[in-house]
Design a protein around this motif. Structure first.
Motif, PDB file in Angstrom:
ATOM      1  N   ASP A 507       0.652  -0.930  -0.036  1.00 29.87           N
ATOM      2  CA  ASP A 507      -0.084  -0.274  -0.002  1.00 29.87           C
ATOM      3  C   ASP A 507       0.784   0.979  -0.143  1.00 29.87           C
ATOM      4  OD1 ASP A 507      -1.899   2.176   0.136  1.00 29.87           O
ATOM      5  OD2 ASP A 507      -2.795   1.227   1.783  1.00 29.87           O
ATOM      6  N   ALA A 508       0.590   2.264  -1.342  1.00 28.53           N
ATOM      7  CA  ALA A 508       1.637   3.201  -0.994  1.00 28.53           C
ATOM      8  C   ALA A 508       1.519   3.888  -0.098  1.00 28.53           C
ATOM      9  CB  ALA A 508       1.454   3.771  -2.481  1.00 28.53           C
ATOM     10  N   GLU A 509       0.308   3.998  -0.486  1.00 26.76           N
ATOM     11  CA  GLU A 509      -0.348   5.022   0.736  1.00 26.76           C
ATOM     12  C   GLU A 509       0.280   4.955   2.291  1.00 26.76           C
ATOM     13  OE1 GLU A 509      -1.929   5.545  -2.381  1.00 26.76           O
ATOM     14  OE2 GLU A 509      -2.332   3.347  -1.287  1.00 26.76           O
ATOM     15  N   ALA A 510       0.064   3.619   3.197  1.00 23.96           N
ATOM     16  CA  ALA A 510       0.732   3.640   4.097  1.00 23.96           C
ATOM     17  C   ALA A 510       1.862   3.461   4.376  1.00 23.96           C
ATOM     18  CB  ALA A 510       0.168   2.098   4.332  1.00 23.96           C
ATOM     19  N   THR A 511       2.916   2.693   2.912  1.00 18.24           N
ATOM     20  CA  THR A 511       4.583   2.800   3.603  1.00 18.24           C
ATOM     21  C   THR A 511       4.603   3.149   1.459  1.00 18.24           C
ATOM     22  OG1 THR A 511       4.705   1.559   5.356  1.00 18.24           O
ATOM     23  CG2 THR A 511       6.632   1.756   3.856  1.00 18.24           C
ATOM     24  N   ALA A 512       5.315   4.672   1.096  1.00 18.57           N
ATOM     25  CA  ALA A 512       5.322   4.481  -0.129  1.00 18.57           C
ATOM     26  C   ALA A 512       6.935   3.870  -0.440  1.00 18.57           C
ATOM     27  CB  ALA A 512       6.014   5.322  -0.230  1.00 18.57           C
ATOM     28  N   ARG A 513       8.056   3.486   0.362  1.00 14.82           N
ATOM     29  CA  ARG A 513       9.543   3.135  -0.119  1.00 14.82           C
ATOM     30  C   ARG A 513       9.684   2.327   1.062  1.00 14.82           C
ATOM     31  NH1 ARG A 513       8.101   8.327  -0.585  1.00 14.82           N
ATOM     32  NH2 ARG A 513       9.014   9.768  -2.750  1.00 14.82           N
ATOM     33  N   TYR A 514      10.509   1.506   1.333  1.00 14.41           N
ATOM     34  CA  TYR A 514      11.087   0.426   1.391  1.00 14.41           C
ATOM     35  C   TYR A 514      12.615   0.010   1.204  1.00 14.41           C
ATOM     36  CZ  TYR A 514       6.559  -1.486   2.406  1.00 14.41           C
ATOM     37  OH  TYR A 514       5.105  -1.444   2.270  1.00 14.41           O
ATOM     38  N   ASN A 515      12.977   0.155   2.567  1.00 10.51           N
ATOM     39  CA  ASN A 515      14.558   0.166   2.195  1.00 10.51           C
ATOM     40  C   ASN A 515      15.567  -1.139   3.633  1.00 10.51           C
ATOM     41  OD1 ASN A 515      17.504   1.865   4.427  1.00 10.51           O
ATOM     42  ND2 ASN A 515      17.700   1.236   2.273  1.00 10.51           N
ATOM     43  N   ASP A 569      -4.429   8.945  -2.153  1.00 15.99           N
ATOM     44  CA  ASP A 569      -3.242   8.615  -2.915  1.00 15.99           C
ATOM     45  C   ASP A 569      -2.333   9.009  -3.035  1.00 15.99           C
ATOM     46  OD1 ASP A 569      -4.632   6.140  -4.367  1.00 15.99           O
ATOM     47  OD2 ASP A 569      -6.193   7.922  -5.723  1.00 15.99           O
ATOM     48  N   ALA A 570      -1.286   8.193  -3.008  1.00 17.01           N
ATOM     49  CA  ALA A 570       0.460   8.469  -2.494  1.00 17.01           C
ATOM     50  C   ALA A 570       0.620   9.695  -3.507  1.00 17.01           C
ATOM     51  CB  ALA A 570       1.620   7.701  -2.390  1.00 17.01           C
ATOM     52  N   GLU A 571       0.821   9.955  -4.779  1.00 12.76           N
ATOM     53  CA  GLU A 571       1.376  10.211  -5.752  1.00 12.76           C
ATOM     54  C   GLU A 571       0.232  11.204  -7.015  1.00 12.76           C
ATOM     55  OE1 GLU A 571       3.503   7.077  -7.539  1.00 12.76           O
ATOM     56  OE2 GLU A 571       4.855   7.174  -6.028  1.00 12.76           O
ATOM     57  N   GLU A 572       1.297  12.042  -7.275  1.00 12.76           N
ATOM     58  CA  GLU A 572       0.633  12.355  -8.275  1.00 12.76           C
ATOM     59  C   GLU A 572       0.652  11.880  -9.766  1.00 12.76           C
ATOM     60  OE1 GLU A 572       1.670  16.621  -8.730  1.00 12.76           O
ATOM     61  OE2 GLU A 572       1.219  16.895  -7.100  1.00 12.76           O
ATOM     62  N   PRO A 573      -1.103  11.828 -10.419  1.00 13.37           N
ATOM     63  CA  PRO A 573      -1.814  12.444 -10.211  1.00 13.37           C
ATOM     64  C   PRO A 573      -2.882  11.674  -9.569  1.00 13.37           C
ATOM     65  CG  PRO A 573      -2.294  11.186 -12.461  1.00 13.37           C
ATOM     66  CD  PRO A 573      -0.482  11.163 -11.896  1.00 13.37           C
ATOM     67  N   ASN A 574      -3.110  10.690  -9.160  1.00 14.57           N
ATOM     68  CA  ASN A 574      -4.153  10.108  -8.213  1.00 14.57           C
ATOM     69  C   ASN A 574      -4.723  11.233  -7.777  1.00 14.57           C
ATOM     70  OD1 ASN A 574      -3.263   7.760 -10.348  1.00 14.57           O
ATOM     71  ND2 ASN A 574      -1.986   6.962  -8.438  1.00 14.57           N
ATOM     72  N   ASN A 575      -3.897  11.941  -7.037  1.00 12.52           N
ATOM     73  CA  ASN A 575      -4.664  12.946  -5.747  1.00 12.52           C
ATOM     74  C   ASN A 575      -4.969  13.793  -6.187  1.00 12.52           C
ATOM     75  OD1 ASN A 575      -1.864  13.817  -6.047  1.00 12.52           O
ATOM     76  ND2 ASN A 575      -0.948  13.086  -3.721  1.00 12.52           N
ATOM     77  N   LEU A 576      -4.624  14.091  -7.191  1.00 11.52           N
ATOM     78  CA  LEU A 576      -4.591  15.652  -7.531  1.00 11.52           C
ATOM     79  C   LEU A 576      -6.417  15.130  -7.709  1.00 11.52           C
ATOM     80  CD1 LEU A 576      -1.836  16.557  -9.881  1.00 11.52           C
ATOM     81  CD2 LEU A 576      -2.149  17.393  -7.802  1.00 11.52           C
ATOM     82  N   VAL A 577      -7.199  17.055  -7.359  1.00 16.57           N
ATOM     83  CA  VAL A 577      -8.547  16.929  -7.248  1.00 16.57           C
ATOM     84  C   VAL A 577      -9.214  18.469  -8.064  1.00 16.57           C
ATOM     85  CG1 VAL A 577     -10.631  17.317  -6.203  1.00 16.57           C
ATOM     86  CG2 VAL A 577      -8.408  15.797  -4.907  1.00 16.57           C
ATOM     87  N   ASP A 578     -10.113  17.865  -8.837  1.00 14.56           N
ATOM     88  CA  ASP A 578     -10.621  18.971  -9.755  1.00 14.56           C
ATOM     89  C   ASP A 578     -12.147  18.948  -9.154  1.00 14.56           C
ATOM     90  OD1 ASP A 578      -8.143  19.356 -11.050  1.00 14.56           O
ATOM     91  OD2 ASP A 578      -8.928  17.405 -12.528  1.00 14.56           O
ATOM     92  N   TYR A 579     -12.690  19.742  -8.913  1.00 16.30           N
ATOM     93  CA  TYR A 579     -14.254  19.862  -8.946  1.00 16.30           C
ATOM     94  C   TYR A 579     -14.857  20.994  -9.908  1.00 16.30           C
ATOM     95  CZ  TYR A 579     -11.414  20.460  -3.731  1.00 16.30           C
ATOM     96  OH  TYR A 579     -10.401  20.093  -3.068  1.00 16.30           O
ATOM     97  N   SER A 580     -15.740  20.184  -9.655  1.00 13.67           N
ATOM     98  CA  SER A 580     -17.423  21.192 -10.613  1.00 13.67           C
ATOM     99  C   SER A 580     -19.152  21.133  -9.397  1.00 13.67           C
ATOM    100  CB  SER A 580     -17.286  20.633 -11.733  1.00 13.67           C
ATOM    101  OG  SER A 580     -17.960  18.524 -11.493  1.00 13.67           O
TER     102      SER A 580
END
Length: 828
Positions: A507-515, A569-580
């Motif tokens: 889940d990228a929203e919970a943990t986006a990077r692993y090392n 969502d963790a990254e663009e454009p998934n977390n970019l919102v448009d309103y109407s």
């Protein structure tokens, strides 16, 4: 003639044939105006009849050989003269026309059948530049750019000559580059004096002639005759060559003296052979003289040279050093050993003995290693007659199986005190055996990978590679991973492929990077480590969410209201919102900014009256359905119902509290920040007043009765700020605070509960230690304490304020936002 910007120059290439006077014939130079000689600067009238004898070439050969004369012309010009090759008489064969041709260029030569000579001062080339101007501007003069050249040019005719007394040497310089400059007579151009010039380069190639004696190569020459030398055997070879490298003559070798019939030389190859057995030779040393003679093209002897040759008859008991193995003479020794032996270790597998069967000084020789590159050393280094050879490790690090599996070098034994310096060699070959002396090494210190967050369990992520240079089982590598970020991943122990756990849910929203770290280990536990960075690519798996599905906003004419949805969502454009705005009746009242969510009244609506005209029942409360849609693929959206209460600035001006609430309705923490700032300002003022009072009393040096000074104070109670929000329509718009001062406490005892809130004056340092004195009294400095208390309103509630529907709505909305913000943030 037209004036030209540039004069045209001709580039010529001339080949010269020069020899020294010792070998080649030469012309007589009888000077200008002479009718015989070398024809230098010869002039002739243009009306001379064809067939006239106009000049006689005259020269001689030092050796008295017969000579012949020759004349030649450039192929592009006319052949104006002819010459009698025997007597040198030059005859005019073409009509002369000065207006067409004012100079004639001819090349004359004299030859004895072997060599040609071109005399100094004779014409060897002519450059010609054309200037189409008339008058002095069209006259051209020539000169050489290099004043130290062996050549000279006639400044008027452009004829290039070899300077008098100058000589050319093929062995020194085979080519000369002559830069000729042509200048016009000058003139005026555009009101200024102008002289034009141009340059050309004449390349003169010098041909080699026979002017050098033969030269011996490899001198001095020494030869040796040994006890086993057979008659007719070659002793040594002398080598000579013609010093004229351009056109060398063949050469012949001969013995002049000193051989006494004991030696002969091959006249073609230069090989010297002994013609008697060593027992018949009467002398220990023979000094021979070898002569080499050049053969001219006509077959006659030419230049010669002589070189001495020394031939020594060697002692019959002289033998070179010889290497022996366990089974006799041996010139190759082999050994197998592990790589990286200890420093100073002896190569015990080599059984080598060296022996020289001569006696005395002839049996003394040196031992050395050739090609060992400092890896080994030999002991002993000097031997008399015989010794056991020991080879010792000098550089263990260089004995590396991975660099070279086989080490090869030579043992060299060279005599010390003999003129012959007899020597012998033996090859030493060492086969190296591999050991586990290397650790596995990754091809990179870092590995970076990226996988989608919806990748199923068991998906491949990245392959790591480590190489162990060792061979066999020493070079086998096993992989493993460890670290806090490695729980969701596995690695194949042999291939190094990293993949996700079968049960892993990313889940990228919970943990986006692993090392985490990957280890490569060989069979003996030697290892190296690399670091792995894995980033999850965001997948659009969340839809935008409004804070509430039904929201209330208050809009002031001319100002927007804002609605906001969050996409987790963790990254663009998934977390970019448009309103109407998806639904509103009528639909032409509001506009919405698609990116920020700000909602405005359309520009055509500028007053409440205009709203009343289009609002059923003249109501100023609107309901809009607003959609928030993300930019992912596929895209998700959600809607919220927004109720907007619309008022104008004039209504707000009658209620300052309502104006403030509207200004902070979208950011309730702004109100909290304003209150906190006010409290901080009051506290700062209190501290300043207390400090000023402290220093004023200290300067007054007020003597107080003797009292006990309390040096240690208890920690002050934590300061608190109580913020009371308006909970009913009758509450005031903001809480007012008043600074109250207390009378100074002369005993500096501020431990009472009332003094816990305000800041205290700085504590005095402890008094200096001194002897008790009955006449001195302790004194303290009074301080000022204060507290902040809310001031109770003395006015009765304002019925108009309590009854304002706009203010009630704003208070309710601001309270909801403040409580929501306080739930997610902590403010003190």
């Amino acid at each position: 003639m037209r004036r030209g910007w540039w004069a045209a120059l001709a580039l010529g290439l001339l080949r010269l044939c020069l020899v020294q006077a010792n070998f080649a014939p030469h012309f007589f130079d009888n000077g200008v105006g002479s009718t015989n000689g070398n024809m230098a600067l010869f002039s002739l009238s243009e009306d001379t009849p064809v067939g006239s004898h106009v000049y006689t070439l005259n020269g001689t050969d030092p050796e008295g050989d017969p000579i012949s004369y020759h004349i030649s012309f450039d192929p592009s010009t006319r052949s104006v003269f002819s010459v009698d090759p025997t007597f040198g008489n030059i005859t005019l064969v073409e009509e002369l026309d000065r207006e067409r041709e004012d100079e004639i260029e001819a090349i004359i030569s004299i030859s004895d059948g072997l060599n040609l000579d071109i005399p100094a001062g004779s014409s060897i080339f002519k450059v010609h530049a054309v200037d189409r101007d008339t008058g002095s501007g069209g006259s051209v003069t020539y000169f050489l750019q290099n004043l130290h050249s062996p050549f000279a040019v006639d400044r008027h005719s452009g004829v290039l000559r070899l300077q008098s007394g100058a000589t050319l040497d093929y062995e020194r310089s085979r080519t000369h580059y002559i830069t000729v400059v042509a200048k016009d007579g000058g003139g005026r151009l555009h009101g200024a004096d102008v002289v034009f010039s141009a340059t050309t380069t004449v390349t003169v190639n010098v041909e080699d002639v026979q002017d050098m004696a033969p030269v011996f190569v490899g001198t001095p020459y020494y030869g040796y005759v040994y006890e086993d030398t057979l008659p007719g055997s070659e002793v040594l070879k002398v080598v000579a060559m013609d010093g004229d490298r351009g056109k060398p003559n063949p050469i012949l070798y001969s013995l002049v003296n000193g051989s006494d019939g004991a030696f002969e030389i091959n006249e073609m190859s230069g090989d010297i052979s002994v013609m008697q057995s060593p027992a018949q030779l009467q002398r220990e040393v023979y000094e021979l003289h070898v002569q080499v003679t050049e053969i001219s093209p006509v077959g006659s002897p030419a230049a010669q040279a002589i070189v001495p040759v020394t031939i020594r008859i060697v002692d019959l008991n002289n033998h070179p050093p010889t290497f022996y193995g366990e089974s006799g003479p041996q010139n190759r020794f082999e050994l197998s050993m592990n790589e990286h032996p200890p420093q100073g270790e002896i190569l015990r597998g080599l059984k080598i003995t060296v022996n020289d069967s001569d006696q005395g000084a002839n049996a003394k020789f040196n031992l050395q290693l050739v090609g060992a590159r400092g890896i080994f050393r030999v002991v002993p280094q000097t031997v008399l007659n015989e010794a056991q050879v020991t080879i010792i490790v000098e550089n263990s690090a260089a004995i590396d199986f991975e660099k070279s599996k086989v080490l090869t070098f030579k043992l060299l034994a060279v005599e010390v005190n003999t003129p012959e310096k007899f020597s012998s060699t033996a090859d030493v070959v060492i086969q190296l055996l591999d050991t586990n002396d290397n650790i596995p090494k990754f091809n990179s210190h870092y590995y970076v990978a990226r996988i989608p967050e919806n990748a199923p369990g068991g998906s491949s992520v990245v392959a790591v590679t480590a190489v162990d240079p060792d061979t066999g089982h020493w070079g086998e590598v096993k992989y493993s991973i460890y670290g806090t970020g490695a729980d969701l991943f596995l690695i194949h122990p042999s291939t190094g492929l990293i993949y996700t756990q079968p049960w892993a849910s990313l889940d990228a929203e919970a943990t986006a990077r692993y090392n985490f770290f990957v280890k490569a280990e060989d069979m003996e536990g030697k290892y190296s480590i690399a670091e792995v960075f894995i980033t999850l690519s965001d997948v659009n798996d969340h839809c935008p969410q409004f804070g509430n599905s039904i929201q209330k906003k208050t809009m002031v004419l001319g100002a927007p209201v804002k609605i906001e949805a969050i996409d987790e969502d963790a990254e663009e454009p998934n977390n970019l919102v448009d309103y109407s705005i998806t639904h509103a009746e009528p639909a032409n009242v509001f506009d919405i900014d698609a990116h920020t969510g700000e909602i405005w009244l359309k520009n055509s609506i500028r007053s409440l009256d205009a709203l009343h005209n289009i609002t059923p029942g003249r109501d100023c409360i609107w309901s809009l359905e607003v959609q928030a849609k993300d930019r992912g693929s596929p895209s998700f959206s959600t809607t919220a119902l927004l109720k907007i209460d619309i008022t104008d600035a004039e209504t707000l001006s009658r209620s300052p509290m309502a104006a403030f609430l509207i200004q902070t309705k979208d950011n309730p923490m702004k109100a909290v920040g304003l209150l906190v700032g006010t409290m901080a300002t009051v506290v700062a003022i209190t501290v300043l007043i207390s400090t000023a009072t402290f220093w004023r009393n200290k300067k007054s040096n007020k003597v107080l009765p003797v009292r006990r000074v309390v040096r240690k104070r208890s920690a002050p109670a934590p300061r608190t700020i109580r913020i009371e929000w308006l909970k009913s329509k009758s509450a005031k718009a903001a809480t007012k605070f008043v600074l109250k001062e207390k009378p100074p406490n002369e005993n500096c005892n501020n431990n009472s509960p009332e003094s816990s809130l305000p800041p205290r004056a700085p504590a005095l340092p402890p008094p200096p230690s001194m002897a008790p004195s009955t006449g001195a009294a302790h004194w303290t400095v009074p301080t000022v304490s204060g507290s902040l208390t809310p001031q109770q309103s003395q006015l009765p509630p304002n019925p108009k304020t309590m009854g304002s529907p706009v203010q009630s709505t704003l208070i309710s909305e601001l309270k909801q936002k403040f409580e929501k913000s306080m739930h997610s943030k902590a403010y003190f």
